[in-house]
Design a protein around this motif. Structure first.
Motif, short mmCIF file in Angstrom:
data_model
loop_
_atom_site.label_atom_id
_atom_site.label_comp_id
_atom_site.label_asym_id
_atom_site.label_seq_id
_atom_site.Cartn_x
_atom_site.Cartn_y
_atom_site.Cartn_z
N MET A 36 0.84 -1.18 0.00
CA MET A 36 0.00 0.00 0.00
C MET A 36 0.89 1.24 0.00
O MET A 36 1.93 1.25 0.62
N ASN A 37 0.39 2.27 -0.67
CA ASN A 37 1.17 3.49 -0.72
C ASN A 37 0.76 4.44 0.42
O ASN A 37 -0.17 4.17 1.16
N LYS A 38 1.49 5.53 0.55
CA LYS A 38 1.26 6.45 1.66
C LYS A 38 -0.10 7.11 1.59
O LYS A 38 -0.73 7.35 2.62
N LYS A 39 -0.59 7.42 0.40
CA LYS A 39 -1.89 8.09 0.28
C LYS A 39 -3.01 7.18 0.74
O LYS A 39 -3.92 7.62 1.45
N LEU A 40 -2.98 5.91 0.38
CA LEU A 40 -4.00 4.97 0.82
C LEU A 40 -3.91 4.75 2.31
O LEU A 40 -4.94 4.69 3.00
N ASN A 41 -2.70 4.66 2.84
CA ASN A 41 -2.52 4.54 4.29
C ASN A 41 -3.12 5.74 5.01
O ASN A 41 -3.77 5.60 6.06
N THR A 42 -2.92 6.93 4.47
CA THR A 42 -3.44 8.14 5.09
C THR A 42 -4.97 8.14 5.08
O THR A 42 -5.60 8.47 6.08
N VAL A 43 -5.56 7.76 3.95
CA VAL A 43 -7.02 7.73 3.86
C VAL A 43 -7.60 6.73 4.85
O VAL A 43 -8.56 7.03 5.58
N LEU A 44 -7.02 5.54 4.91
CA LEU A 44 -7.51 4.52 5.84
C LEU A 44 -7.32 4.95 7.29
O LEU A 44 -8.19 4.72 8.14
N PHE A 45 -6.20 5.60 7.58
CA PHE A 45 -5.94 6.07 8.94
C PHE A 45 -6.95 7.14 9.34
O PHE A 45 -7.48 7.12 10.46
N VAL A 46 -7.23 8.07 8.44
CA VAL A 46 -8.18 9.15 8.75
C VAL A 46 -9.58 8.57 8.95
O VAL A 46 -10.31 8.98 9.86
N LEU A 47 -9.98 7.62 8.12
CA LEU A 47 -11.30 7.00 8.28
C LEU A 47 -11.40 6.24 9.61
O LEU A 47 -12.41 6.35 10.32
N ALA A 48 -10.38 5.48 9.95
CA ALA A 48 -10.40 4.74 11.21
C ALA A 48 -10.37 5.68 12.41
O ALA A 48 -11.10 5.47 13.39
N ALA A 49 -9.56 6.73 12.34
CA ALA A 49 -9.49 7.68 13.44
C ALA A 49 -10.81 8.43 13.62
O ALA A 49 -11.22 8.70 14.75
N THR A 50 -11.48 8.73 12.52
CA THR A 50 -12.78 9.39 12.60
C THR A 50 -13.81 8.48 13.25
O THR A 50 -14.61 8.92 14.10
N ALA A 51 -13.81 7.21 12.87
CA ALA A 51 -14.75 6.26 13.46
C ALA A 51 -14.49 6.10 14.96
O ALA A 51 -15.43 6.09 15.77
N VAL A 52 -13.23 6.02 15.35
CA VAL A 52 -12.89 5.91 16.78
C VAL A 52 -13.30 7.18 17.52
O VAL A 52 -13.83 7.10 18.64
N ASN A 53 -13.10 8.33 16.92
CA ASN A 53 -13.48 9.59 17.55
C ASN A 53 -14.99 9.66 17.76
O ASN A 53 -15.46 10.13 18.81
N ILE A 54 -15.77 9.19 16.81
CA ILE A 54 -17.23 9.19 16.95
C ILE A 54 -17.66 8.23 18.05
O ILE A 54 -18.58 8.54 18.84
N VAL A 55 -17.01 7.08 18.15
CA VAL A 55 -17.35 6.12 19.20
C VAL A 55 -17.02 6.71 20.58
O VAL A 55 -17.81 6.59 21.52
N VAL A 56 -15.87 7.35 20.70
CA VAL A 56 -15.49 7.98 21.98
C VAL A 56 -16.50 9.08 22.35
O VAL A 56 -16.90 9.21 23.50
#
Length: 96
Positions: free
Chosen positions: A1-21
């Motif tokens: 995976m490249n850095k851009k895809l890693n960034t998109v996946l990280f932002v999506l996961a972090a957003t989901a965790v933030n909403i759960v918190v």
């Protein structure tokens, strides 16, 4: 995976965790208000507004702490593409 895809996946996961918190903090505040506040009190709208502020602010605070620790523990700059770039200095402006 490249850095851009890693960034998109990280932002999506972090957003989901933030909403759960935020939802967890909201439920905790709701339980505390239901247990300790009088439902007939004229201050109930104030308590409900405070509940929203605490859940949003608390989730932002916890998210910031978690991201700092995560960034320090793992060198995230190796894996992620920068989201915000520094502004380029263009030098002194020319006069017209």
């Amino acid at each position: 995976m490249n850095k851009k895809l890693n960034t998109v996946l990280f932002v999506l996961a972090a957003t989901a965790v933030n909403i759960v918190v935020m939802a967890i903090l909201f439920i905790v505040c709701m339980v505390l208000i239901a247990r300790f506040a009088d439902p007939e009190s004229p201050l109930m709208p104030l308590w409900l507004g405070l509940m929203f502020i605490v859940s949003i602010g608390g989730s932002f605070y916890l998210y910031t702490i978690a991201m700092r620790r995560l960034t320090n523990k793992f060198d995230m700059e190796k894996y992620l593409d920068p989201i915000f770039f520094k502004k380029r200095s263009r030098g002194p402006r020319e006069r017209l």
